[in-house]
Design an enzyme around this catalytic site. Sequence first.
Site, PDB file in Angstrom:
ATOM      1  N   ILE A  63       2.122  -0.940  10.542  1.00 14.02           N
ATOM      2  CA  ILE A  63       1.258   0.184  10.187  1.00 14.02           C
ATOM      3  C   ILE A  63       1.395   1.197  11.320  1.00 14.02           C
ATOM      4  O   ILE A  63       1.316   0.823  12.490  1.00 14.02           O
ATOM      5  CB  ILE A  63      -0.208  -0.279   9.986  1.00 14.02           C
ATOM      6  CG1 ILE A  63      -1.118   0.909   9.688  1.00 14.02           C
ATOM      7  CG2 ILE A  63      -0.725  -1.063  11.171  1.00 14.02           C
ATOM      8  CD1 ILE A  63      -2.553   0.493   9.344  1.00 14.02           C
ATOM      9  N   SER A  64       1.633   2.448  10.977  1.00 14.00           N
ATOM     10  CA  SER A  64       1.922   3.453  12.003  1.00 14.00           C
ATOM     11  C   SER A  64       0.716   3.707  12.891  1.00 14.00           C
ATOM     12  O   SER A  64      -0.429   3.497  12.506  1.00 14.00           O
ATOM     13  CB  SER A  64       2.330   4.771  11.324  1.00 14.00           C
ATOM     14  OG  SER A  64       3.466   4.573  10.518  1.00 14.00           O
ATOM     15  N   GLN A  65       0.988   4.236  14.069  1.00 11.49           N
ATOM     16  CA  GLN A  65      -0.108   4.554  14.967  1.00 11.49           C
ATOM     17  C   GLN A  65      -0.935   5.691  14.370  1.00 11.49           C
ATOM     18  O   GLN A  65      -0.404   6.565  13.669  1.00 11.49           O
ATOM     19  CB  GLN A  65       0.413   4.909  16.358  1.00 11.49           C
ATOM     20  CG  GLN A  65       1.105   6.253  16.467  1.00 11.49           C
ATOM     21  CD  GLN A  65       1.589   6.526  17.882  1.00 11.49           C
ATOM     22  OE1 GLN A  65       2.722   6.224  18.223  1.00 11.49           O
ATOM     23  NE2 GLN A  65       0.736   7.096  18.700  1.00 11.49           N
TER      24      GLN A  65
END
Lengths: 824, 240
Positions: free
Chosen positions: B88-90
């Site tokens: 999951i992206s930052q």
Amino acid sequence: MTVRAVAVGCLAAASLLFEILLIRVFAVEHFHHVAYMAIGVAMLGIGASGTVVAALGGTTTSAAQRWFAPAALATAVSLVVTPVVLHRIALDLTQLTWSATQWLRLGFVYVLLALPFALGALAMLLAITLEHTRPGWIYGAGFLGSAGGALLSVVVLWFLDPTRALAIPALIAALGAAMIAWSGARSTGRFAVAALTLALTSLVVVRPLWRVAVSPYKALPQVEAYPDARRVAERLSPLGWVVAVQAPAFRYAPGLSLAYEGDLPPQTALFVDGELAGAVTHWATNEPDRGAMEVLRWLPLALPYALGGRLRVLVLGAGAGMEVWAALAHGARRVVAVEVNSALIDATTDLAQLPTRATTAAQIDWIAGDARSVVARTRERFDLITLVPGGGITGAAGGLHALNEDFMHTTDAYADYLQRLTSDGVLAVTRWASEPPRSSVRVILAIAEAMRRVRPAATQNGIVVARSWGTTTVLAKPAGFSEADLDRLRTWAASRQVDLDWFPGASSPEAQYNIPDEPTLVYAARAAVAHPDSARRFADEYPFAVAPASDARPYPHRFLRAGSLRTFLRSGSASWLPFAEWGYIALLATLAQSVLLAGVFIVIPAALHSRRSRGPSESLLPVVAYFAAIGLGYMAAEIAVIQQLTLLLGHPVYAVAGVLASILMCSGAGSMWSDRVAPRHATRVGAALGGALAVLAAVLLALVHHFQPLPFAVRGVAAATLLVPVAFAMGMMFPLGLRGIAGDHGKRIAWAWSSNGFASVVGAPLAALIAVEAGSQMLLVVAAAVYLLAGLIARGSVVGHSWSWPRSRLLAVFDRAASARHPR
Amino acid sequence: MPRLLFCSLFATALVTVETSAQRAADTDARFSARRVAMVDRYIVGEGIKDSATLHAMRAVPRHEFVPADLRDKAYDNHPLPIGLGQTISQPYIVAFMTEIVRPRPGMRVLEVGTGSGYQAAVLAATGAQVYTIEIFRPLADSARSRLERLGYRGVTVRHGDGHDGWPEAAPFDAVMVTAAAGHIPPALTRQLRPGGRMVIPVGSVYGAQYLILVEKDAKGAVRTRNLLPVMFVPMLSGPR
């Protein structure tokens, strides 16, 4: 005594082989920079063994006799236990920035990896203690064993996958341990244990107790998870483990034009050490066909063909053949394709028919070899020499291979390529874009500098820079680009939505299709073609290190400046930093770790011991200083010589293995011969080494360039002539120093071993850092200085067979002088 | 006696339920506070200004989209693993990409690479109609059920090949690719409406990549602009 030497040779071979294989395994399971970091710390085990022995008061001959065989056996066992435990630790280095648990696991991995090196070094230290009157014999056996390990690594990596290969060092160590057990004092228990160990390690080769698993974040496991994906080919080589996967959904078209609206043909993905290295495209026909290969005309590599007339093409780094097909699709009649990884060529051949003389009307030759060597020796001229970025481009973009030497992209290389062009020939270099631009800027500056060497008058009108959404291509034409050439390039670029950032006559070109934050490439090209001084100023002022690489500093993928680090952190652009240069950061981290641990395990204990010693004659500082100096000097000289002779001999792996093995063998011979030499001659040997290395610093690169075009046999003789005397003398210094302290041997041998071990470990990243920052010539100068220093320390210290503090020598000299002036 | 026992048990259960509910409420409050702090520090603090984006980032419970054992890390500014080698992206990157596509109610957005569904939820929270494709069936299924449970009705999840886009739902006002690719798939450019924007990480796979903004003008011509360097998982094609 001979059996003991052979056993030590086996242990040394096992250690070096384990080190090399660990680097390969870590590169597969994680990434290359992690390998260097982990191995660098693990090697500290070598020095730690000496420190532990010294802290226990050193060893006596009887203790060495008692513990030598067990230490050797423990080494063999640890070489099995370590990989087993290592592969049960769930290490995810992507979580290091936020997970304390991962740091703990990494620390445990460090300790675990250090164990076999510590035990192997302990065994060798005990062997030296047993042979304290002839340490050169044993030390030399260690060198020879290491040489064997280096050569064996090449063989092993050809025939065994990384999982099985990792079991071989344990078998070799077990052989050595068995020899010791069988030849020493007869003990049924020891004999049985040795036999059992040998049986266990043999079994582990057949059925390894671990499995090398590719990082889930790498491309290979991802593509293998595609629907209907299957592994269709696998090849082993010292250059990497090549795997081919067919998956209907896999597509590979690096830098494809935004204007392309067609389909992509079926392809098979190729991986090296788990990273994407390219793709084999399954064309509908083997003959170039406009319809089947239309997509090739929309890739960045098609730009130079827009000029027309590219009939004779040299492809450097041909990989899986896409550039060769592109040459054929554009009408080339003669193609020479060079690819250093023959396993990649073999895998491609397994999967699809490579274009060859037999299958196409064109004259095509595939050469598995080093690009610089091929170019140096060929007498052919080409209409086009093309270099495209590697398939996966992971290193170039991620800085993971920032420290990999690459002689293909130095100014010297570009000058060589330009000299192999026909009168109308073009050199084309394509790099992946980066933000802010780095590799593209360096290519522009390097090509301009190369043009000035080859055809100074053509610099102004012989360079074109083209930029797409993802790539930059620099064209260099010594004959200069005509208006007709530029028209053709403009037409092609407009249809492909590529911006021409620089061309002859350009003032301030405006980007139309791919808008950069700053027209950096325009500025770079303008400075590059204007004058060497403006090019140099531009490189000096740029936030990244973009000055052209040279054969003396062949690091074209390294861009991080220490100053840039501070700027980025201050500006809040910390998100750039993790993707800047993992390789360089890992090198700094390794050096910091090594220095810190060396300080904790050797410098501080040695200093404390010196304070507690009964008098100056018992001071350890000269011991530590001498053996640390020769440890540093050896690493510095070894790394510099390997780098330069690799360019001479060609092929990054075979040359490195061959040169390394040669250095170790010659050093081994020197060690063994040193037993016939009085210890006081350490001074002369140190001085001779200092002089020889200083001379090499001055002439080696010039000699390399001079011999490069000659046949391999001549180059080999040249390399040996340069290498043998220096390596021989380097091997003498350690045993000469040891015999100089033989009178107080137990503890001092341990300190000597420890300081030399730690200095070697610190020396590896330090030498790499000096090579990156200042070049291999400076590295040789440093090595020369350090050996001179060692010689001076020996001069002031050695008295007969005892080691005394220089001050007592000076006092004795003054006493004699005073007596002479005032005779009693 | 049995009545007394029953009453005691009932009272105990009631207290337990109330305690659990209180604990859950406390947890929600804690995560909510951390979410606000995350937006203030890592998103507003890093220059994101779009009000719709900021509202969505404050509203979407990121902790619901990460594995249970990593919930305490959900509001830190870094990617987190979600299984199958995906992440999951930052938060900052999610906000950045959202702001870039200029979210507004009713716009149609194609997302390639559903992952946990967090980016889709953020887009849906701005009022957009989101069509999201995920190549890994387990991820597609879990994202779909998670989004339904959390009440994000404006999101349609499909298990499919991202390279071919979603032709039956095209054209799109925005295309957002959260998985890296070595090239820009022609289908995605075709399915972008004139005036639309596409954000895609490109460059090397599993190395550092750069965000590319692709803009299609009214005449259908496209231009690109490099944005900032990021790290994504690769775009995968084909259902599995």
